[in-house]
Design an enzyme around this catalytic site. Structure first.
Site, PDB file in Angstrom:
ATOM      1  N   ASP A 163       0.852  -1.194   0.000  1.00 28.71           N
ATOM      2  CA  ASP A 163       0.000   0.000   0.000  1.00 28.71           C
ATOM      3  C   ASP A 163       0.884   1.238   0.000  1.00 28.71           C
ATOM      4  O   ASP A 163       2.054   1.177   0.397  1.00 28.71           O
ATOM      5  CB  ASP A 163      -0.908   0.006   1.237  1.00 28.71           C
ATOM      6  CG  ASP A 163      -2.228   0.737   0.998  1.00 28.71           C
ATOM      7  OD1 ASP A 163      -2.198   1.840   0.416  1.00 28.71           O
ATOM      8  OD2 ASP A 163      -3.281   0.207   1.389  1.00 28.71           O
ATOM      9  N   ASP A 188       3.284   1.307  -4.709  1.00 27.28           N
ATOM     10  CA  ASP A 188       2.438   2.111  -5.586  1.00 27.28           C
ATOM     11  C   ASP A 188       2.132   1.241  -6.800  1.00 27.28           C
ATOM     12  O   ASP A 188       3.028   0.956  -7.606  1.00 27.28           O
ATOM     13  CB  ASP A 188       3.177   3.386  -5.998  1.00 27.28           C
ATOM     14  CG  ASP A 188       2.334   4.312  -6.873  1.00 27.28           C
ATOM     15  OD1 ASP A 188       1.328   3.843  -7.442  1.00 27.28           O
ATOM     16  OD2 ASP A 188       2.695   5.496  -7.002  1.00 27.28           O
ATOM     17  N   VAL A 189       0.878   0.800  -6.929  1.00 30.12           N
ATOM     18  CA  VAL A 189       0.536  -0.175  -7.972  1.00 30.12           C
ATOM     19  C   VAL A 189       0.666   0.391  -9.381  1.00 30.12           C
ATOM     20  O   VAL A 189       0.555  -0.347 -10.361  1.00 30.12           O
ATOM     21  CB  VAL A 189      -0.892  -0.737  -7.772  1.00 30.12           C
ATOM     22  CG1 VAL A 189      -0.991  -1.506  -6.466  1.00 30.12           C
ATOM     23  CG2 VAL A 189      -1.942   0.375  -7.841  1.00 30.12           C
ATOM     24  N   TYR A 199     -14.534   6.304 -12.862  1.00 30.21           N
ATOM     25  CA  TYR A 199     -14.446   5.180 -11.928  1.00 30.21           C
ATOM     26  C   TYR A 199     -15.187   3.968 -12.486  1.00 30.21           C
ATOM     27  O   TYR A 199     -14.654   2.846 -12.505  1.00 30.21           O
ATOM     28  CB  TYR A 199     -15.032   5.593 -10.581  1.00 30.21           C
ATOM     29  CG  TYR A 199     -15.021   4.502  -9.539  1.00 30.21           C
ATOM     30  CD1 TYR A 199     -13.882   4.265  -8.779  1.00 30.21           C
ATOM     31  CD2 TYR A 199     -16.151   3.719  -9.312  1.00 30.21           C
ATOM     32  CE1 TYR A 199     -13.866   3.264  -7.813  1.00 30.21           C
ATOM     33  CE2 TYR A 199     -16.145   2.717  -8.353  1.00 30.21           C
ATOM     34  CZ  TYR A 199     -15.004   2.493  -7.609  1.00 30.21           C
ATOM     35  OH  TYR A 199     -14.990   1.495  -6.666  1.00 30.21           O
ATOM     36  N   LYS A 237     -13.743   0.108 -13.594  1.00 31.90           N
ATOM     37  CA  LYS A 237     -14.214  -1.127 -12.975  1.00 31.90           C
ATOM     38  C   LYS A 237     -14.812  -2.081 -14.010  1.00 31.90           C
ATOM     39  O   LYS A 237     -14.705  -3.305 -13.884  1.00 31.90           O
ATOM     40  CB  LYS A 237     -15.225  -0.809 -11.873  1.00 31.90           C
ATOM     41  CG  LYS A 237     -14.611  -0.064 -10.693  1.00 31.90           C
ATOM     42  CD  LYS A 237     -13.441  -0.833 -10.098  1.00 31.90           C
ATOM     43  CE  LYS A 237     -12.832  -0.151  -8.896  1.00 31.90           C
ATOM     44  NZ  LYS A 237     -11.715  -0.930  -8.311  1.00 31.90           N
TER      45      LYS A 237
END
Length: 298
Positions: free
Chosen positions: A43, A72-73, A167, A171
């Site tokens: 995270d 950090d993805v 968003y 998704k």
């Protein structure tokens, strides 16, 4: 399944959880530790992540039930270090839960300012982070002989609204990406997604957009059911390329679209039957080469 049954199936496995310092990620991490799974939380929230790990270890009664690594993805380097830590400390990776996600006031398509970097962040985290995390996870799981990846989608991806269009789009993309990886089951790697409407506060909600009146009036989903869907993705080997839709009464596989009859022919069906075995073998050969190259550079 009972906690005892789950523990028998999962004990001594190793899980990587992105976004594991709070929300769904923390709930999943807590459930996995309770089932004697070693958990590596990644995270950007370092303080919260370390606190989460301390609490998990205290509950488990020993120091390395869970460990934390800044991640950090959006960055391959961070994801590689996260999975390397799991491999170095615990011997490999069996489970990857991609829970890192962000919302933004910039979701509203009519809102100013129009800023490239701010708008890019929601795409880079919510779908870019999933794709990158999955690619790294697959390398480690193929080396280990198999594994299970669970990506976090959202009911917003099934509905959409101008208030959170960015968003919702990310998704929905997670669902499409997940379905595209169904063929990995032939190398014993299963990739699924989970979608829900569990209550989580967002920056849009602070402005009380009218869309949240609808959300408040809708039947609410408990975090317990969300976690149960994640666990089902791990224990039920029938799930591959599926999106589990969590409802107030349980969860079910979201029905995948079928082509209209006018788009299907006997020759096409035969071509697909010929294609899938060839694609599976090609995937295996490419994975062997990619894995060898990946680990040679670490």
């Amino acid at each position: 399944m009972t906690l005892k049954d789950d523990t028998i199936l999962m004990s001594n496995r190793v899980a990587v959880v992105t976004g594991g310092s709070k929300g769904i990620g923390l709930a999943v991490s807590t459930a996995l530790v309770a089932r004697e799974v070693k958990v590596v939380i990644g995270d950007v929230l370092t303080e919260q992540g370390q606190e989460a790990v301390n609490d998990l270890n205290q509950t488990a009664g020993y120091n390395e039930a869970a460990i934390f690594q800044y991640c950090d993805v959006r960055r391959y380097d961070d994801l590689k270090k996260l999975f390397e830590l799991a491999e170095t400390r615990f011997g490999g990776v069996d489970i990857a839960a991609m829970c890192a996600s962000v919302g933004s006031n910039l979701d509203g398509i009519f809102q100013d300012p129009m800023e490239d970097e701010a708008e890019r962040s929601i795409l880079d985290v919510n779908i870019g982070g999933v794709i990158k995390g999955n690619r790294v996870a697959v390398m480690h799981m193929f080396k280990r002989g198999g594994g299970c990846i669970i990506n976090t989608a959202s009911m917003a991806g099934l509905m959409g609204d101008t208030a959170f269009a960015s968003y919702a789009s990310t998704k929905r993309a997670v669902m499409g990406w997940t379905q595209s990886l169904e063929q990995l089951r032939t190398v014993n790697i299963r990739v699924n997604a989970e979608t829900n409407t569990a209550r989580r506060r967002s920056s849009i909600e602070e402005s009380r957009h009218p869309c949240f009146n609808v959300k408040d009036a809708s039947p609410q989903i408990s975090m317990h059911l969300v976690v149960e869907a994640f666990l089902a993705c791990i224990t039920n080997h029938e799930y591959a390329g599926e999106t589990l839709m969590v409802t107030p009464s349980g969860f079910l596989a979201y029905p995948q679209a079928e082509l209209p009859e006018s788009c299907v022919s006997e020759s096409m069906v035969q071509a697909l039957l010929d294609y899938y075995p060839k694609a599976s073998e090609m995937n295996k050969q490419q994975l062997m080469s990619a894995t060898q190259l990946y680990f040679s550079k670490l």
